[in-house]
Design an enzyme around this catalytic site. Structure first.
Site, PDB file in Angstrom:
ATOM      1  N   LYS A 107      45.529  40.818  50.150  1.00 38.45           N
ATOM      2  CA  LYS A 107      46.741  40.558  49.358  1.00 38.45           C
ATOM      3  C   LYS A 107      47.961  40.396  50.254  1.00 38.45           C
ATOM      4  O   LYS A 107      48.889  39.684  49.909  1.00 38.45           O
ATOM      5  CB  LYS A 107      46.963  41.649  48.316  1.00 38.45           C
ATOM      6  CG  LYS A 107      45.910  41.608  47.223  1.00 38.45           C
ATOM      7  CD  LYS A 107      46.388  42.125  45.890  1.00 38.45           C
ATOM      8  CE  LYS A 107      45.316  41.841  44.832  1.00 38.45           C
ATOM      9  NZ  LYS A 107      45.625  42.311  43.524  1.00 38.45           N
ATOM     10  N   LYS A 156      35.556  35.706  45.456  1.00 39.57           N
ATOM     11  CA  LYS A 156      35.401  36.190  44.078  1.00 39.57           C
ATOM     12  C   LYS A 156      36.306  35.431  43.100  1.00 39.57           C
ATOM     13  O   LYS A 156      37.360  34.921  43.500  1.00 39.57           O
ATOM     14  CB  LYS A 156      35.643  37.708  43.999  1.00 39.57           C
ATOM     15  CG  LYS A 156      37.094  38.124  44.025  1.00 39.57           C
ATOM     16  CD  LYS A 156      37.303  39.527  43.430  1.00 39.57           C
ATOM     17  CE  LYS A 156      38.795  39.745  43.259  1.00 39.57           C
ATOM     18  NZ  LYS A 156      39.204  40.829  42.419  1.00 39.57           N
ATOM     19  N   LYS A 159      41.985  36.055  38.920  1.00 40.20           N
ATOM     20  CA  LYS A 159      43.006  35.484  38.045  1.00 40.20           C
ATOM     21  C   LYS A 159      44.231  35.055  38.835  1.00 40.20           C
ATOM     22  O   LYS A 159      45.051  34.317  38.338  1.00 40.20           O
ATOM     23  CB  LYS A 159      43.370  36.437  36.913  1.00 40.20           C
ATOM     24  CG  LYS A 159      43.716  37.850  37.335  1.00 40.20           C
ATOM     25  CD  LYS A 159      44.073  38.688  36.107  1.00 40.20           C
ATOM     26  CE  LYS A 159      43.365  40.014  36.010  1.00 40.20           C
ATOM     27  NZ  LYS A 159      43.929  41.081  36.822  1.00 40.20           N
TER      28      LYS A 159
HETATM   29  P1  ATP Z   1      43.383  39.849  41.010  1.00 44.76           P
HETATM   30  O1  ATP Z   1      42.269  38.863  40.963  1.00 44.76           O
HETATM   31  O2  ATP Z   1      44.644  39.370  40.377  1.00 44.76           O
HETATM   32  O3  ATP Z   1      43.562  40.464  42.342  1.00 44.76           O
HETATM   33  P2  ATP Z   1      41.574  41.578  39.798  1.00 44.76           P
HETATM   34  O4  ATP Z   1      41.031  40.810  38.646  1.00 44.76           O
HETATM   35  O5  ATP Z   1      40.776  41.773  40.987  1.00 44.76           O
HETATM   36  O6  ATP Z   1      43.003  41.018  40.087  1.00 44.76           O
HETATM   37  P3  ATP Z   1      41.880  43.826  38.041  1.00 44.76           P
HETATM   38  O7  ATP Z   1      42.350  43.030  36.917  1.00 44.76           O
HETATM   39  O8  ATP Z   1      42.560  45.133  38.140  1.00 44.76           O
HETATM   40  O9  ATP Z   1      42.011  43.050  39.386  1.00 44.76           O
HETATM   41  O10 ATP Z   1      40.326  44.040  37.947  1.00 44.76           O
HETATM   42  C1  ATP Z   1      39.803  44.679  36.832  1.00 44.76           C
HETATM   43  C2  ATP Z   1      38.340  44.951  37.004  1.00 44.76           C
HETATM   44  O11 ATP Z   1      37.620  43.727  37.071  1.00 44.76           O
HETATM   45  C3  ATP Z   1      38.009  45.722  38.279  1.00 44.76           C
HETATM   46  O12 ATP Z   1      37.038  46.698  37.972  1.00 44.76           O
HETATM   47  C4  ATP Z   1      37.440  44.680  39.191  1.00 44.76           C
HETATM   48  O13 ATP Z   1      36.502  45.226  40.097  1.00 44.76           O
HETATM   49  C5  ATP Z   1      36.754  43.745  38.201  1.00 44.76           C
HETATM   50  N1  ATP Z   1      36.667  42.379  38.718  1.00 44.76           N
HETATM   51  C6  ATP Z   1      37.700  41.613  39.115  1.00 44.76           C
HETATM   52  N2  ATP Z   1      37.256  40.402  39.520  1.00 44.76           N
HETATM   53  C7  ATP Z   1      35.908  40.423  39.373  1.00 44.76           C
HETATM   54  C8  ATP Z   1      34.861  39.463  39.616  1.00 44.76           C
HETATM   55  N3  ATP Z   1      35.137  38.260  40.099  1.00 44.76           N
HETATM   56  N4  ATP Z   1      33.594  39.810  39.351  1.00 44.76           N
HETATM   57  C9  ATP Z   1      33.307  41.033  38.854  1.00 44.76           C
HETATM   58  N5  ATP Z   1      34.226  41.984  38.595  1.00 44.76           N
HETATM   59  C10 ATP Z   1      35.518  41.687  38.850  1.00 44.76           C
END
Ligand code: ATP
Ligand code: LTN
Length: 337
Positions: A114, A196, A199
């Site tokens: 980040k 991964k 969003k």
């Molecule tokens: P950003 O992508 O904006 O950094 P994020 O989606 O990683 O945000 P959170 O919204 O807090 O962060 O994630 C919520 C949950 O979703 C966490 O448990 C994270 O591990 C899971 N998660 C996020 N992206 C993935 C993915 N691509 N595949 C599986 N699980 C995910």
């Protein structure tokens, strides 16, 4: 008091949720709510660790709460609340800051990633983010934390800090275990299957949002990056296809081998279109229910107000214990308003 084990998890209102958030985390939240005493939080304080428009944050916070309910979380069974409504999170985070080493935070890969994306704007909040997450989890004495694979390192530091505090004083915190699904813990970007699905990706075609229309979903899967081999198979050379197979199996519960054999001799177009149909069907009721809930702000307010009260009661107990152990003088008076 219930003798059920305790679950805590949170999702950042940093944008609309993706299929990755849903398959990696949210879907498990629902499966666990019958058997455990669950706290599911919308972690708005985490979302301001990178620049964020206040209006967007307000919108996204309610949207995540609506998504929680729309996927099947029952506010009578699980405690659903907004992090900033329970000040104990910030209070415990401060104390735990004083039991966390600079070096250990510097090793966090999410921080490294980040800070690359936010060069020139790396706040102390972004660096300190894992300690706030540690406080979230330890406040509720959580036994289990359902998260995606990317959060494994943050769970390790949570365990380290809990043990450090318990050893320095006396047993205070439950040392939590991560709960990471075997399938779907890391859904990859549809445009680059080596990273991964996120969003915060700038390319809209790389992610599926829970709010995407069926047409958007179909278009994004059609454009999903695959390879030139043209055979639906599971291996490390065909990461795009592997990702789509992961989504397929996570939704249907079918074995990957069975899915692969069904597509023998068929091209990618049919496979991609079937994955798109499955995702459309899975997300349709969630999108519709979320849209309905977002039109009922009073109902959402009722849920998050009740949730914060329940959370506050549990969190205060831990915070008081911690404050006493570190040597703060107990507060026996009320501040006049
Ligand atoms: P950003 O992508 O904006 O950094 P994020 O989606 O990683 O945000 P959170 O919204 O807090 O962060 O994630 C919520 C949950 O979703 C966490 O448990 C994270 O591990 C899971 N998660 C996020 N992206 C993935 C993915 N691509 N595949 C599986 N699980 C995910
Ligand atoms: N750091 C997590 C979000 C998060 C969380 C938590 C997850 C904040 N606090 C407590 C589980 C438990 C993320 O970025 N996905």
């Amino acid at each position: 008091m219930s003798d059920k084990k305790i679950i805590f998890s949170g999702i950042q209102p940093s944008g609309s949720l993706t299929l990755g958030n849903y398959l990696g985390a949210l879907k498990n939240f629902v499966n666990l709510q019958e058997e455990y005493n669950c706290y599911y939080c919308v972690v708005d304080m985490h979302a301001i660790t990178v620049p964020k428009e206040p209006k967007e944050l307000r919108k996204n916070t309610l949207q995540v709460l609506a998504n929680y309910i729309a996927v099947g979380l029952d506010p009578d069974k699980s405690t659903l609340f907004i992090q900033s409504h329970v000040p104990a999170h910030a209070e415990l985070a401060w104390i735990l800051n004083c039991f966390t080493y600079f070096g250990e935070l510097g090793r966090m890969t999410q921080f490294k990633d980040k800070s690359k994306k936010n060069e020139g704007n790396i706040t102390v909040g972004l660096f300190d983010y894992p300690v706030l997450m540690v406080a979230d989890i330890l406040l509720y004495q959580a036994d289990l934390v359902p998260v995606g694979e990317d959060q494994r390192q943050h769970l390790e530091i949570t365990r380290d800090i809990a043990q450090r505090f318990n050893n320095r004083f006396s047993p205070t915190f439950t040392v939590p275990e991560p709960y990471i699904p075997k399938v779907g813990a890391k859904i990859m970007s549809l445009q680059d299957p080596t990273i991964k699905m996120s969003k915060s990706d700038t390319n809209e075609n790389s992610f599926i949002l829970l709010s995407d229309s069926p047409d958007d979903i179909r278009r994004k899967f059609k454009r999903a990056v695959t390879d030139s081999l043209g055979v639906v198979a599971i291996n490390e050379e065909q990461l795009g296809i592997k990702n789509l197979l992961g989504i397929y199996t996570k939704i249907t519960g079918e074995k990957i081998e069975d899915i692969v054999s069904r597509y023998e001799g068929k091209g990618y177009a049919e496979f991609k279109s079937d994955v798109a149909d499955l995702v459309i069907e899975e997300l349709k009721p969630i999108r519709e229910k979320s849209e309905y809930l977002l039109k009922n702000k009073d109902y959402l307010e009722e849920i998050y107000a009740k949730g914060a009260q329940k959370a506050e009661n549990a969190a205060r107990k831990t915070l008081r214990k911690v404050q006493k152990k570190v040597g703060f003088i107990p507060k026996t008076f009320k501040i006049q308003q």
